[in-house]
Design an enzyme around this catalytic site. Sequence first.
Site, PDB file in Angstrom:
ATOM      1  N   HIS A  73      34.310  53.977  54.885  1.00 54.82           N
ATOM      2  CA  HIS A  73      35.737  54.239  55.102  1.00 54.82           C
ATOM      3  C   HIS A  73      36.212  53.505  56.351  1.00 54.82           C
ATOM      4  O   HIS A  73      35.477  53.356  57.328  1.00 54.82           O
ATOM      5  CB  HIS A  73      36.033  55.740  55.194  1.00 54.82           C
ATOM      6  CG  HIS A  73      35.395  56.456  56.346  1.00 54.82           C
ATOM      7  ND1 HIS A  73      35.907  56.439  57.623  1.00 54.82           N
ATOM      8  CD2 HIS A  73      34.290  57.235  56.408  1.00 54.82           C
ATOM      9  CE1 HIS A  73      35.158  57.176  58.420  1.00 54.82           C
ATOM     10  NE2 HIS A  73      34.157  57.672  57.710  1.00 54.82           N
ATOM     11  N   ASP A  75      39.103  54.305  58.137  1.00 55.14           N
ATOM     12  CA  ASP A  75      39.885  55.084  59.089  1.00 55.14           C
ATOM     13  C   ASP A  75      38.977  55.732  60.129  1.00 55.14           C
ATOM     14  O   ASP A  75      37.780  55.939  59.905  1.00 55.14           O
ATOM     15  CB  ASP A  75      40.732  56.135  58.377  1.00 55.14           C
ATOM     16  CG  ASP A  75      39.912  57.150  57.602  1.00 55.14           C
ATOM     17  OD1 ASP A  75      38.948  56.742  56.916  1.00 55.14           O
ATOM     18  OD2 ASP A  75      40.224  58.358  57.667  1.00 55.14           O
ATOM     19  N   ASP A 105      31.057  55.567  63.209  1.00 54.33           N
ATOM     20  CA  ASP A 105      31.723  56.260  62.093  1.00 54.33           C
ATOM     21  C   ASP A 105      33.005  55.539  61.697  1.00 54.33           C
ATOM     22  O   ASP A 105      34.091  55.924  62.107  1.00 54.33           O
ATOM     23  CB  ASP A 105      32.026  57.698  62.517  1.00 54.33           C
ATOM     24  CG  ASP A 105      32.538  58.560  61.385  1.00 54.33           C
ATOM     25  OD1 ASP A 105      32.319  58.194  60.218  1.00 54.33           O
ATOM     26  OD2 ASP A 105      33.163  59.602  61.665  1.00 54.33           O
ATOM     27  N   GLU A 137      39.488  58.792  54.703  1.00 56.22           N
ATOM     28  CA  GLU A 137      38.344  59.675  54.461  1.00 56.22           C
ATOM     29  C   GLU A 137      38.391  60.873  55.392  1.00 56.22           C
ATOM     30  O   GLU A 137      38.027  61.992  55.002  1.00 56.22           O
ATOM     31  CB  GLU A 137      37.037  58.896  54.653  1.00 56.22           C
ATOM     32  CG  GLU A 137      35.775  59.668  54.252  1.00 56.22           C
ATOM     33  CD  GLU A 137      35.166  60.481  55.388  1.00 56.22           C
ATOM     34  OE1 GLU A 137      34.248  61.286  55.122  1.00 56.22           O
ATOM     35  OE2 GLU A 137      35.608  60.331  56.557  1.00 56.22           O
ATOM     36  N   GLU A 138      38.827  60.645  56.632  1.00 56.44           N
ATOM     37  CA  GLU A 138      38.788  61.692  57.646  1.00 56.44           C
ATOM     38  C   GLU A 138      39.798  62.807  57.405  1.00 56.44           C
ATOM     39  O   GLU A 138      39.722  63.855  58.028  1.00 56.44           O
ATOM     40  CB  GLU A 138      39.028  61.087  59.032  1.00 56.44           C
ATOM     41  CG  GLU A 138      37.995  60.049  59.475  1.00 56.44           C
ATOM     42  CD  GLU A 138      36.653  60.670  59.842  1.00 56.44           C
ATOM     43  OE1 GLU A 138      36.503  61.901  59.672  1.00 56.44           O
ATOM     44  OE2 GLU A 138      35.761  59.942  60.296  1.00 56.44           O
ATOM     45  N   GLU A 165      27.554  56.244  55.945  1.00 51.58           N
ATOM     46  CA  GLU A 165      27.875  57.151  57.045  1.00 51.58           C
ATOM     47  C   GLU A 165      26.709  57.202  58.034  1.00 51.58           C
ATOM     48  O   GLU A 165      25.554  56.942  57.667  1.00 51.58           O
ATOM     49  CB  GLU A 165      28.146  58.561  56.508  1.00 51.58           C
ATOM     50  CG  GLU A 165      29.417  58.695  55.695  1.00 51.58           C
ATOM     51  CD  GLU A 165      30.654  58.910  56.562  1.00 51.58           C
ATOM     52  OE1 GLU A 165      30.534  58.848  57.804  1.00 51.58           O
ATOM     53  OE2 GLU A 165      31.733  59.132  55.988  1.00 51.58           O
ATOM     54  N   HIS A 359      33.207  61.029  66.306  1.00 45.82           N
ATOM     55  CA  HIS A 359      34.377  61.810  66.710  1.00 45.82           C
ATOM     56  C   HIS A 359      34.398  62.151  68.202  1.00 45.82           C
ATOM     57  O   HIS A 359      35.327  62.808  68.661  1.00 45.82           O
ATOM     58  CB  HIS A 359      34.486  63.122  65.910  1.00 45.82           C
ATOM     59  CG  HIS A 359      34.613  62.932  64.431  1.00 45.82           C
ATOM     60  ND1 HIS A 359      34.903  63.978  63.569  1.00 45.82           N
ATOM     61  CD2 HIS A 359      34.494  61.834  63.642  1.00 45.82           C
ATOM     62  CE1 HIS A 359      34.952  63.528  62.327  1.00 45.82           C
ATOM     63  NE2 HIS A 359      34.702  62.223  62.356  1.00 45.82           N
TER      64      HIS A 359
END
Length: 381
Positions: A73, A75, A105, A137-138, A165, A359
């Site tokens: 992903h 984003d 990520d 995705e997030e 991931e 994150h």
Amino acid sequence: MSHLRSSTELLGELIAFPTVSADSNLALIDHLANRLEHVGARVRVLGDDSGGKANLFATLGPEGDGGLMLSGHTDVVPVVEQPWDSDPFEMVEKEGALFGRGTCDMKGFIACAMVMAEEYARRPLTRPVHFAFTYDEEVGCLGGQALVTSLREMEIRPDMAIVGEPTSMRIIEGHKGCCEYTARFRGLEGHGSAPDRGVNAAEYAARYAMRLLELREELKARTPALSRFDPPWSTINIGGIHGGHAHNVIAALAEVEWDMRPVHWGDADFVKAEMTRYVDAVLKPAMQAVDPEADITVETIGEIPGLEPMELNAARDLVARLTGANGTDLVAFGTEAGLFQSLGADVIVCGPGSIEQAHMANEYITVAQMQACLDMLDRLV
């Protein structure tokens, strides 16, 4: 130029695109599409209805069904109020680590896959190799859901998929589902000195949240006997409670943001049914007895199936041979893997970097993890 140096340089370029989920990812998608077209890939840019987001799906090798898909992903999560030591959208290399929002990520995997695409294009591929890069995705795997729909329409079904991931290059063959909801409460505003004359949306939001916490405990008793997850039961998390604007005013509006990670879909159905019953039989009647216009609505942000461990999984066996891994793991966090499994593909999650850095402020991926990913992808063909 070595693959490692090329992927590191490309990662720096990708980090410079601030693709926070709330913003567009089109500039990054165009950048990737141009590179893939340059090496001869058949590229499809699949835009969303808003015109501000897009998935990218590209193929090298022969036409037709089957083949292997490498997925990531595009984003990233926000950086607001995080104590970064450097600009999060300018990659910094220090002591064998690459710092920046999205490094692990999961733009590190995307950079590795893109560099290896140039290598694959020079080889006589006998089966297709697909590249799938998604949006949002997030915030509910919105792009992944749209991509699965597009692949069905195009009648493309990869035999295998690797979702990159951050797993520290461990092979993950299963994870829980991920369901996200926002419950909104509309009450009747009034003076705080006369609470019985109003409908306090914040109070009903609190009661709703407390019922969720009760169900969270009940889910522990529903733990499957052979569950390998940690924790082994389905979980509920309250991500946010918002409402009201003054100490002495009855709150007219409130909302509860929550998510659920079901071990199996039966637990998700159980929680949803219980919350619907509680809202319709308990909360709404009490609210509407004071104000018939009071209401509760629940928005489904996303309901993403988990990745179910399978006895036969060609992707798991292939990556185990390539990496020399002796075992596999399950994780609690969610990915797009279950969506691709719904297409009939054999799917695993395996990528560079640690989820413990994802994150976080000063997110990073090590150069050693990038190299390990490149080694695996190089052996694929």
